[in-house]
Motif scaffolding. Structure first.
Motif, mmCIF file in Angstrom:
data_model
loop_
_atom_site.group_PDB
_atom_site.id
_atom_site.type_symbol
_atom_site.label_atom_id
_atom_site.label_comp_id
_atom_site.label_asym_id
_atom_site.label_seq_id
_atom_site.Cartn_x
_atom_site.Cartn_y
_atom_site.Cartn_z
ATOM 1 N N GLU A 1 0.832 -1.208 0.000
ATOM 2 C CA GLU A 1 0.000 0.000 0.000
ATOM 3 C C GLU A 1 0.863 1.252 0.000
ATOM 4 O O GLU A 1 0.545 2.239 -0.670
ATOM 5 C CB GLU A 1 -0.933 -0.008 1.216
ATOM 6 C CG GLU A 1 -2.046 -1.043 1.133
ATOM 7 C CD GLU A 1 -2.875 -1.097 2.406
ATOM 8 O OE1 GLU A 1 -2.535 -0.361 3.365
ATOM 9 O OE2 GLU A 1 -3.851 -1.863 2.442
ATOM 10 N N PHE A 2 1.952 1.221 0.758
ATOM 11 C CA PHE A 2 2.870 2.364 0.793
ATOM 12 C C PHE A 2 3.463 2.605 -0.594
ATOM 13 O O PHE A 2 3.486 3.743 -1.086
ATOM 14 C CB PHE A 2 3.987 2.108 1.803
ATOM 15 C CG PHE A 2 4.949 3.263 1.955
ATOM 16 C CD1 PHE A 2 4.752 4.209 2.935
ATOM 17 C CD2 PHE A 2 6.046 3.383 1.118
ATOM 18 C CE1 PHE A 2 5.627 5.270 3.082
ATOM 19 C CE2 PHE A 2 6.924 4.445 1.236
ATOM 20 C CZ PHE A 2 6.720 5.392 2.229
ATOM 21 N N CYS A 3 3.951 1.539 -1.222
ATOM 22 C CA CYS A 3 4.568 1.660 -2.551
ATOM 23 C C CYS A 3 3.564 2.166 -3.582
ATOM 24 O O CYS A 3 3.886 3.043 -4.402
ATOM 25 C CB CYS A 3 5.138 0.314 -2.991
ATOM 26 S SG CYS A 3 6.536 -0.264 -2.010
ATOM 27 N N MET A 4 2.366 1.621 -3.548
ATOM 28 C CA MET A 4 1.348 2.008 -4.520
ATOM 29 C C MET A 4 0.929 3.467 -4.328
ATOM 30 O O MET A 4 0.720 4.196 -5.310
ATOM 31 C CB MET A 4 0.132 1.087 -4.403
ATOM 32 C CG MET A 4 0.407 -0.345 -4.834
ATOM 33 S SD MET A 4 -0.996 -1.468 -4.545
ATOM 34 C CE MET A 4 -2.197 -0.792 -5.697
ATOM 35 N N ALA A 5 0.821 3.909 -3.078
ATOM 36 C CA ALA A 5 0.424 5.294 -2.810
ATOM 37 C C ALA A 5 1.474 6.269 -3.327
ATOM 38 O O ALA A 5 1.149 7.273 -3.976
ATOM 39 C CB ALA A 5 0.197 5.487 -1.308
ATOM 40 N N TYR A 6 2.753 5.964 -3.052
ATOM 41 C CA TYR A 6 3.809 6.865 -3.509
ATOM 42 C C TYR A 6 3.934 6.850 -5.026
ATOM 43 O O TYR A 6 4.227 7.878 -5.653
ATOM 44 C CB TYR A 6 5.146 6.499 -2.860
ATOM 45 C CG TYR A 6 5.452 7.366 -1.663
ATOM 46 C CD1 TYR A 6 6.252 8.492 -1.762
ATOM 47 C CD2 TYR A 6 4.893 7.076 -0.420
ATOM 48 C CE1 TYR A 6 6.514 9.297 -0.673
ATOM 49 C CE2 TYR A 6 5.148 7.883 0.685
ATOM 50 C CZ TYR A 6 5.953 8.989 0.546
ATOM 51 O OH TYR A 6 6.206 9.787 1.624
ATOM 52 N N HIS A 7 3.703 5.672 -5.628
ATOM 53 C CA HIS A 7 3.770 5.611 -7.090
ATOM 54 C C HIS A 7 2.634 6.396 -7.723
ATOM 55 O O HIS A 7 2.826 7.100 -8.730
ATOM 56 C CB HIS A 7 3.732 4.155 -7.564
ATOM 57 C CG HIS A 7 3.894 4.025 -9.045
ATOM 58 N ND1 HIS A 7 2.818 3.907 -9.904
ATOM 59 C CD2 HIS A 7 5.000 4.047 -9.827
ATOM 60 C CE1 HIS A 7 3.252 3.835 -11.139
ATOM 61 N NE2 HIS A 7 4.574 3.909 -11.125
ATOM 62 N N GLU A 8 1.452 6.313 -7.147
ATOM 63 C CA GLU A 8 0.315 7.078 -7.673
ATOM 64 C C GLU A 8 0.580 8.580 -7.557
ATOM 65 O O GLU A 8 0.290 9.352 -8.486
ATOM 66 C CB GLU A 8 -0.958 6.708 -6.920
ATOM 67 C CG GLU A 8 -2.206 7.417 -7.454
ATOM 68 C CD GLU A 8 -3.468 7.036 -6.706
ATOM 69 O OE1 GLU A 8 -4.525 7.613 -7.013
ATOM 70 O OE2 GLU A 8 -3.394 6.155 -5.814
ATOM 71 N N ALA A 9 1.131 8.997 -6.415
ATOM 72 C CA ALA A 9 1.462 10.412 -6.236
ATOM 73 C C ALA A 9 2.536 10.844 -7.240
ATOM 74 O O ALA A 9 2.494 11.966 -7.766
ATOM 75 C CB ALA A 9 1.941 10.659 -4.811
ATOM 76 N N TYR A 10 3.496 9.956 -7.501
ATOM 77 C CA TYR A 10 4.556 10.219 -8.485
ATOM 78 C C TYR A 10 3.975 10.437 -9.879
ATOM 79 O O TYR A 10 4.332 11.395 -10.581
ATOM 80 C CB TYR A 10 5.533 9.039 -8.455
ATOM 81 C CG TYR A 10 6.382 8.794 -9.671
ATOM 82 C CD1 TYR A 10 7.564 9.498 -9.879
ATOM 83 C CD2 TYR A 10 6.027 7.807 -10.602
ATOM 84 C CE1 TYR A 10 8.363 9.240 -10.979
ATOM 85 C CE2 TYR A 10 6.821 7.537 -11.692
ATOM 86 C CZ TYR A 10 7.995 8.257 -11.890
ATOM 87 O OH TYR A 10 8.786 7.993 -12.981
ATOM 88 N N VAL A 11 3.047 9.575 -10.284
ATOM 89 C CA VAL A 11 2.426 9.688 -11.610
ATOM 90 C C VAL A 11 1.630 10.980 -11.722
ATOM 91 O O VAL A 11 1.754 11.727 -12.705
ATOM 92 C CB VAL A 11 1.515 8.467 -11.880
ATOM 93 C CG1 VAL A 11 0.712 8.679 -13.160
ATOM 94 C CG2 VAL A 11 2.358 7.196 -11.986
ATOM 95 N N LYS A 12 0.815 11.265 -10.719
ATOM 96 C CA LYS A 12 -0.002 12.480 -10.757
ATOM 97 C C LYS A 12 0.861 13.733 -10.656
ATOM 98 O O LYS A 12 0.584 14.758 -11.290
ATOM 99 C CB LYS A 12 -1.039 12.442 -9.634
ATOM 100 C CG LYS A 12 -2.117 11.387 -9.834
ATOM 101 C CD LYS A 12 -3.190 11.479 -8.765
ATOM 102 C CE LYS A 12 -4.261 10.406 -8.972
ATOM 103 N NZ LYS A 12 -4.970 10.583 -10.257
ATOM 104 N N GLY A 13 1.914 13.670 -9.860
ATOM 105 C CA GLY A 13 2.817 14.808 -9.722
ATOM 106 C C GLY A 13 3.517 15.128 -11.023
ATOM 107 O O GLY A 13 3.640 16.306 -11.409
ATOM 108 N N ARG A 14 3.977 14.099 -11.729
ATOM 109 C CA ARG A 14 4.651 14.318 -13.016
ATOM 110 C C ARG A 14 3.681 14.886 -14.056
ATOM 111 O O ARG A 14 4.048 15.771 -14.840
ATOM 112 C CB ARG A 14 5.255 13.002 -13.513
ATOM 113 C CG ARG A 14 6.539 12.625 -12.790
ATOM 114 C CD ARG A 14 7.084 11.282 -13.256
ATOM 115 N NE ARG A 14 7.236 11.198 -14.699
ATOM 116 C CZ ARG A 14 8.229 11.757 -15.369
ATOM 117 N NH1 ARG A 14 9.163 12.445 -14.710
ATOM 118 N NH2 ARG A 14 8.316 11.630 -16.679
ATOM 119 N N ALA A 15 2.465 14.392 -14.044
ATOM 120 C CA ALA A 15 1.463 14.912 -14.983
ATOM 121 C C ALA A 15 1.186 16.389 -14.699
ATOM 122 O O ALA A 15 1.057 17.204 -15.624
ATOM 123 C CB ALA A 15 0.179 14.097 -14.882
#
Length: 304
Positions: A24-38
């Protein structure tokens, strides 16, 4: 396909080897990474379009070669250059966040640089020759890279060397305790076991004489970094968990230990007390000679 071939073809995904909370930690940070880059890409495009539009308007009355302020009315708060730097650095932010999480959670040491070397485009050598075309290609590759958290996990597990997080943490703890118990220069051990007591004699602690003089005999004791690693090993020996440290032992891991009595009673199942001496010696008293011998054999070793 033979049974062995079928077995070898089975691929264990990295995220299947971690806990649900880790995932869950990894998925949350990855989702934030994707949205942040966009968001950064969208913001950069808006800034560049706005600057071009403002430039076009002002060029009606001021020649382009006389326009000194390219930011115009956006001011210093928004720069396309800063946005681009954040976009390019976003991969390292994600890698660092995941690596730091697993280091904190499982008390292991991981190398972020090695993961970056594998997963990120290789920067041209600017010292041998600076080629603008190579750098343009490099920065383009960096911006177009999209990391998956599973790829980072794969690299983390490679660094574990086939061990679990818990096994690697224990191996590192044993190595640190062993290093603290031996003098590498002379090649001899700095501890001695007598029945239920193990004494560490190689500058294991220090006393602040100024504090004792001005605070009516109260001692301020500081354990060395090596001795603190011994204390962490003792905590594992007592609890069987690298992340669980009894509060009495945790007190010794702080910046200093302020006390009138230089012996701390631990009251644990395997550990009885810790006593510090002004000559730098520290005595660890176990509740039995067998426990003292077991700790010495497991964590301190009989040879360098």
């Amino acid at each position: 396909m033979s049974l062995l071939d079928k077995f070898n073809s089975i691929e264990v995904k990295a995220d299947a080897r971690i806990s649900e909370h880790d995932r869950e930690f990894c998925m949350a940070y990855h989702e934030a990474y994707v949205k942040g880059r966009a968001a950064l890409k969208s913001l950069r495009q808006s800034v560049e379009e706005s600057l071009n539009e403002q430039q076009s308007i002002i060029s009606r009355v001021v020649p382009k070669d006389e326009m000194y302020d390219r930011s115009f009315f956006l001011g210093d708060s928004v720069h396309a250059h800063d946005i681009t730097n954040n976009l390019r650095n976003s991969h390292r932010v994600l890698i660092s966040a995941l690596v730091s999480y697993f280091e904190r959670t499982y008390k292991v040491s991981l190398e972020t640089d090695k993961i970056e070397e594998v997963l990120l485009p290789k920067e041209p050598d600017r010292y041998s020759s600076y080629n603008s075309a190579e750098y343009k290609e490099y920065y383009g590759a960096v911006e177009n890279t999209e990391l998956k958290y599973e790829d980072i996990l794969d690299q983390i597990f490679i660094q574990l060397g086939g061990f679990s997080f818990q096994e690697k943490a224990l191996n590192e703890l044993k190595q640190k305790a062993h290093d603290a118990a031996w003098n590498r220069y002379y090649g001899n051990k700095c501890y001695e076991q007598k029945k239920a007591v193990i004494s560490f004699s190689h500058y294991a602690c220090s006393f602040d004489s100024w504090h004792e003089e001005y605070y009516h005999g109260e001692h301020e004791i500081q354990l060395t970094d090596g001795m603190k690693n011994i204390i962490r090993a003792l905590a594992y020996f007592e609890c069987g968990d690298t992340s669980n440290i009894p509060w009495t032992l945790n007190t010794l891991l702080g910046y200093n230990w302020t006390t009138y009595n230089t012996e701390m009673q631990l009251g644990l199942e395997k550990l009885k007390s810790v006593k510090c001496f002004k000559n730098g010696r520290v005595d660890i008293r176990f509740t039995s000679e067998a426990f003292a011998r077991e700790f010495a054999e497991t964590f301190l070793g009989n040879e360098l």
